[in-house]
Motif scaffolding. Structure first.
Motif, PDB file in Angstrom:
ATOM      1  N   UNK A  77       0.838  -1.206   0.000  1.00 30.45           N
ATOM      2  CA  UNK A  77       0.000   0.000   0.000  1.00 30.45           C
ATOM      3  C   UNK A  77       0.867   1.248   0.000  1.00 30.45           C
ATOM      4  N   UNK A  78       0.389   2.287  -0.720  1.00 29.42           N
ATOM      5  CA  UNK A  78       1.078   3.569  -0.730  1.00 29.42           C
ATOM      6  C   UNK A  78       0.860   4.288   0.603  1.00 29.42           C
ATOM      7  N   UNK A  79       1.680   5.307   0.870  1.00 26.45           N
ATOM      8  CA  UNK A  79       1.609   6.039   2.141  1.00 26.45           C
ATOM      9  C   UNK A  79       0.207   6.595   2.383  1.00 26.45           C
ATOM     10  N   UNK A  80      -0.401   7.205   1.342  1.00 25.92           N
ATOM     11  CA  UNK A  80      -1.719   7.808   1.540  1.00 25.92           C
ATOM     12  C   UNK A  80      -2.776   6.743   1.826  1.00 25.92           C
ATOM     13  N   UNK A  81      -2.591   5.519   1.279  1.00 22.46           N
ATOM     14  CA  UNK A  81      -3.543   4.444   1.535  1.00 22.46           C
ATOM     15  C   UNK A  81      -3.451   3.959   2.981  1.00 22.46           C
ATOM     16  N   UNK A  82      -2.214   3.873   3.515  1.00 22.54           N
ATOM     17  CA  UNK A  82      -2.021   3.478   4.917  1.00 22.54           C
ATOM     18  C   UNK A  82      -2.668   4.510   5.833  1.00 22.54           C
ATOM     19  N   UNK A  83      -2.486   5.787   5.510  1.00 23.23           N
ATOM     20  CA  UNK A  83      -3.045   6.850   6.348  1.00 23.23           C
ATOM     21  C   UNK A  83      -4.571   6.867   6.255  1.00 23.23           C
ATOM     22  N   UNK A  84      -5.099   6.501   5.094  1.00 23.22           N
ATOM     23  CA  UNK A  84      -6.556   6.388   4.959  1.00 23.22           C
ATOM     24  C   UNK A  84      -7.077   5.281   5.866  1.00 23.22           C
ATOM     25  N   UNK A  85      -6.363   4.139   5.918  1.00 19.70           N
ATOM     26  CA  UNK A  85      -6.763   3.039   6.797  1.00 19.70           C
ATOM     27  C   UNK A  85      -6.724   3.483   8.262  1.00 19.70           C
ATOM     28  N   UNK A  86      -5.660   4.194   8.634  1.00 20.09           N
ATOM     29  CA  UNK A  86      -5.554   4.677  10.012  1.00 20.09           C
ATOM     30  C   UNK A  86      -6.736   5.584  10.364  1.00 20.09           C
ATOM     31  N   UNK A  87      -7.111   6.443   9.423  1.00 22.19           N
ATOM     32  CA  UNK A  87      -8.250   7.338   9.654  1.00 22.19           C
ATOM     33  C   UNK A  87      -9.530   6.538   9.853  1.00 22.19           C
ATOM     34  N   UNK A  88      -9.690   5.447   9.086  1.00 17.60           N
ATOM     35  CA  UNK A  88     -10.863   4.584   9.232  1.00 17.60           C
ATOM     36  C   UNK A  88     -10.944   3.963  10.622  1.00 17.60           C
ATOM     37  N   UNK A  89      -9.778   3.817  11.272  1.00 18.34           N
ATOM     38  CA  UNK A  89      -9.739   3.258  12.622  1.00 18.34           C
ATOM     39  C   UNK A  89      -9.576   4.349  13.680  1.00 18.34           C
ATOM     40  N   UNK A  90     -10.027   5.567  13.315  1.00 17.48           N
ATOM     41  CA  UNK A  90     -10.119   6.715  14.227  1.00 17.48           C
ATOM     42  C   UNK A  90      -8.764   7.282  14.631  1.00 17.48           C
ATOM     43  N   UNK A  91      -7.731   7.053  13.809  1.00 16.27           N
ATOM     44  CA  UNK A  91      -6.435   7.694  14.030  1.00 16.27           C
ATOM     45  C   UNK A  91      -6.290   8.793  12.988  1.00 16.27           C
ATOM     46  N   UNK A  92      -6.644  10.022  13.379  1.00 14.18           N
ATOM     47  CA  UNK A  92      -6.582  11.154  12.466  1.00 14.18           C
ATOM     48  C   UNK A  92      -5.162  11.657  12.278  1.00 14.18           C
ATOM     49  N   UNK A  93      -5.039  12.698  11.466  1.00 17.44           N
ATOM     50  CA  UNK A  93      -3.728  13.265  11.131  1.00 17.44           C
ATOM     51  C   UNK A  93      -2.916  13.600  12.372  1.00 17.44           C
ATOM     52  N   UNK A  94      -3.623  14.071  13.429  1.00 16.26           N
ATOM     53  CA  UNK A  94      -2.929  14.481  14.655  1.00 16.26           C
ATOM     54  C   UNK A  94      -2.381  13.285  15.439  1.00 16.26           C
ATOM     55  N   UNK A  95      -2.781  12.042  15.064  1.00 13.99           N
ATOM     56  CA  UNK A  95      -2.351  10.850  15.793  1.00 13.99           C
ATOM     57  C   UNK A  95      -1.198  10.106  15.126  1.00 13.99           C
ATOM     58  N   UNK A  96      -0.913  10.408  13.852  1.00  9.70           N
ATOM     59  CA  UNK A  96       0.033   9.579  13.102  1.00  9.70           C
ATOM     60  C   UNK A  96       1.445   9.598  13.691  1.00  9.70           C
ATOM     61  N   UNK A  97       1.830  10.706  14.301  1.00 11.07           N
ATOM     62  CA  UNK A  97       3.175  10.803  14.893  1.00 11.07           C
ATOM     63  C   UNK A  97       3.186  10.478  16.392  1.00 11.07           C
ATOM     64  N   UNK A  98       2.032  10.108  16.931  1.00 12.67           N
ATOM     65  CA  UNK A  98       1.938   9.805  18.366  1.00 12.67           C
ATOM     66  C   UNK A  98       2.694   8.517  18.683  1.00 12.67           C
ATOM     67  N   UNK A  99       3.554   8.507  19.725  1.00  9.19           N
ATOM     68  CA  UNK A  99       4.267   7.272  20.069  1.00  9.19           C
ATOM     69  C   UNK A  99       3.305   6.200  20.571  1.00  9.19           C
ATOM     70  N   UNK A 100       3.531   4.960  20.152  1.00  6.72           N
ATOM     71  CA  UNK A 100       2.656   3.857  20.568  1.00  6.72           C
ATOM     72  C   UNK A 100       2.693   3.651  22.084  1.00  6.72           C
ATOM     73  N   UNK A 101       3.784   4.038  22.712  1.00 10.84           N
ATOM     74  CA  UNK A 101       3.919   3.871  24.163  1.00 10.84           C
ATOM     75  C   UNK A 101       2.891   4.701  24.934  1.00 10.84           C
ATOM     76  N   UNK A 102       2.341   5.736  24.280  1.00 13.14           N
ATOM     77  CA  UNK A 102       1.383   6.620  24.965  1.00 13.14           C
ATOM     78  C   UNK A 102      -0.070   6.212  24.721  1.00 13.14           C
TER      79      UNK A 102
END
Length: 529
Positions: A430-455
């Motif tokens: 998958x291309x970068x924009x497709x991965x980010x679209x999937x993340x958005x579908x799972x309620x991870x918006x643009x502001x969450x993409x750089x959030x550390x998983x530890x948090x």
């Protein structure tokens, strides 16, 4: 029994947790306090016990509550007697029985000559007959620690009891004991839990949300029915607003087309009539202004309707916003994945199971592994996944793509951020924009993409794990869930349930949550003794 009026709490960093909460609990009521993780349920309990002071508001309490917290690590340095608060009386009793007539010991004992017997009987009633009062709490399992504090109820007979996720660490037998207690007790109960079987034993559901506390006068099934009615009404409003938006856009397009036709027709007439160039420019400017005004009027209406629709969609439960879209497993239904003939595992010079295990698991099945705490459920999983070897018997397995998901979602790497974790499962398809679209579908918006998983919270880790599972070319042939709902709130249990029901592969589940097992359509069980 309890009255909270206009309670507000701010964290030490001044961040507001909740404000102006009102709550009343009457004698003999059995009430559930539910809400998403992080909304403030445990903090509210600590305010009631006096452990935390609210920022503003008034609290009135007619009986000291007996509080069983969700986390017990703070008691690991204590003995069982110290955790129960009976150690001073036990020490005084021992000194008196040894002939020490110091008045201090008699004052401490306060004529409670049966304290040791009552303490042991209390432990026994919660199936802790093998636990010594001087035993360190650190040596006990999570379920045993919960039972120790539940035994305290038998010792003190409190009028008012606060229970914070009491069934989290209990096995099936422990949960049944807890359910029996809830049914029979005359004490007033305030319980926070995501155990739906437990919630159905209570008289009322109090839902804590950013809007305050909403009261539902019935058990959990009643609450769900009321929420479904509200959700259906909301979805109807959304459908109506979507139609209104389409109609507004259509009117906008038709109005602009009419205006443009009128302008073109007027221009032709003016050219035929030989209107002077300066007059033509004036007329053209007027036409452009008229078109611009038409655009503004309709654009304003479209924008307002779109904003109203966005607000309505934002009120939908998270589970309704998500789209899963698991790919299909490549295995055909019914293919034998595991076949066990007389298997067992030697642990501490002794076989783990009283009887050797015989079973078969085929592709597409949904199987629960059941047994009490310590019966070897996780060990069996490790045997099936090839992480351990049987001590006796024969275990045949097919080479498959399996994913093991534990209650802490440990497949999520705390050293990565949300986007990096998703890319780890992407395998370059998958291309970068497709991965980010999937993340958005799972309620991870643009502001969450750089959030550390530890948090991430437990629910966020679960959602990210589900998102990762949709990124591969094929879904896993087998998903193994080991107590997946333990650290999830009700909303996230619903999200997990919906996702698992869309998955078409083989499912192997360890869980004490009977409602969860029923809702994910478990077909049969392997019981360990």
């Amino acid at each position: 029994m309890l009255s909270l009026q206009q309670i507000t709490y701010k964290h030490p960093n001044k961040e507001l947790l909740f404000s102006n909460l009102n709550l009343t609990v009457n004698p003999y009521e059995k009430i559930a306090l539910i809400g998403n993780n992080g909304i403030g349920k445990s903090t509210l309990f600590k305010i009631i016990t006096g452990e935390v002071i609210p920022s503003t508001g008034h609290l009135q309490l007619n009986a000291k509550p007996y509080y069983i917290p969700q986390i017990f690590g703070q008691y690991n340095h204590c003995s069982v007697a110290e955790a129960l608060g009976v150690n001073h009386k036990l020490n005084a009793l021992l000194e008196i029985l040894n002939g020490n007539a110091n008045n201090e010991y008699f004052e401490t004992l306060d004529n409670d000559w049966t304290i040791e017997q009552r303490s042991l009987e209390a432990l026994d009633s919660w199936e802790l007959q093998d636990i010594d009062l001087q035993q360190p709490m650190a040596s006990l399992s999570g379920g045993q620690k919960t039972k120790v504090f539940l035994a305290g109820i038998n010792i003190y007979n409190p009028q008012f009891i606060l229970l914070d996720e009491p069934s989290n660490h209990l096995d099936a037998n422990g949960r049944q004991l807890l359910y029996q207690f809830i049914r029979r007790t005359k004490s007033t109960l305030l319980i926070t839990s995501h155990d739906r079987q437990l919630l159905n034993l209570l008289n009322a559901i109090y839902e804590l949300s950013p809007q305050g506390i909403s009261v539902y006068g019935g058990n959990y099934d009643f609450y769900i029915a009321q929420k479904q009615i509200a959700k259906n009404a909301l979805e109807q409003d959304i459908n109506t607003k979507e139609k209104a938006l389409r109609k507004a856009k259509e009117k906008e397009r038709e109005a602009l087309e009419r205006q443009q036709k009128q302008d073109a027709k007027g221009k032709k007439k003016q050219e035929k009539a030989g209107v002077a160039r300066i007059m033509m420019n004036t007329l053209r400017n007027n036409a452009e202004k008229s078109t611009s005004k038409t655009k503004e009027v309709h654009a304003e209406k479209v924008s307002g309707t779109a904003q109203e629709l966005s607000t309505l969609r934002g009120q939908l439960p998270d589970a309704a916003k998500m789209k899963f879209g698991f790919n299909a497993s490549q295995l055909h239904q019914g293919k034998v994945l595991f076949e066990a003939n007389g298997i067992n595992y030697r642990y501490a010079q002794q076989m783990l199971w009283k009887e050797n295990l015989d079973f078969r698991i085929a592709s597409g099945e949904r199987v629960a592994i059941k047994g009490s705490n310590g019966s070897g459920k996780t060990t069996l999983i490790h045997l099936l996944l090839g992480n351990a070897k049987t001590s006796t018997g024969k275990l045949q397995s097919t080479e498959i793509n399996a994913i093991y998901i534990d209650q802490d979602y440990s497949l999520i790497n705390p050293l990565l951020n949300v986007y990096e974790q998703a890319q780890h499962f992407n395998l370059g398809t998958l291309q970068e924009h497709e991965v980010k679209t999937r993340l958005t579908r799972f309620l991870f918006g643009k502001e969450d993409w750089d959030k550390p998983c530890s948090s991430l919270s437990g629910g966020e880790r679960m959602r990210l794990m589900l998102c990762c599972l949709t990124l591969g070319t094929h879904a896993p042939d087998l998903i193994v869930l080991d107590e997946p709902t333990n650290n999830l709130d009700i909303q996230n249990v619903e999200i997990l349930t919906t996702a698992i029901n869309e998955y078409q592969g083989t499912l192997l589940v360890v869980s004490h949550d009977a409602c969860f097992l029923e809702q994910i359509n478990i077909q049969r069980e392997i019981r360990l003794g």
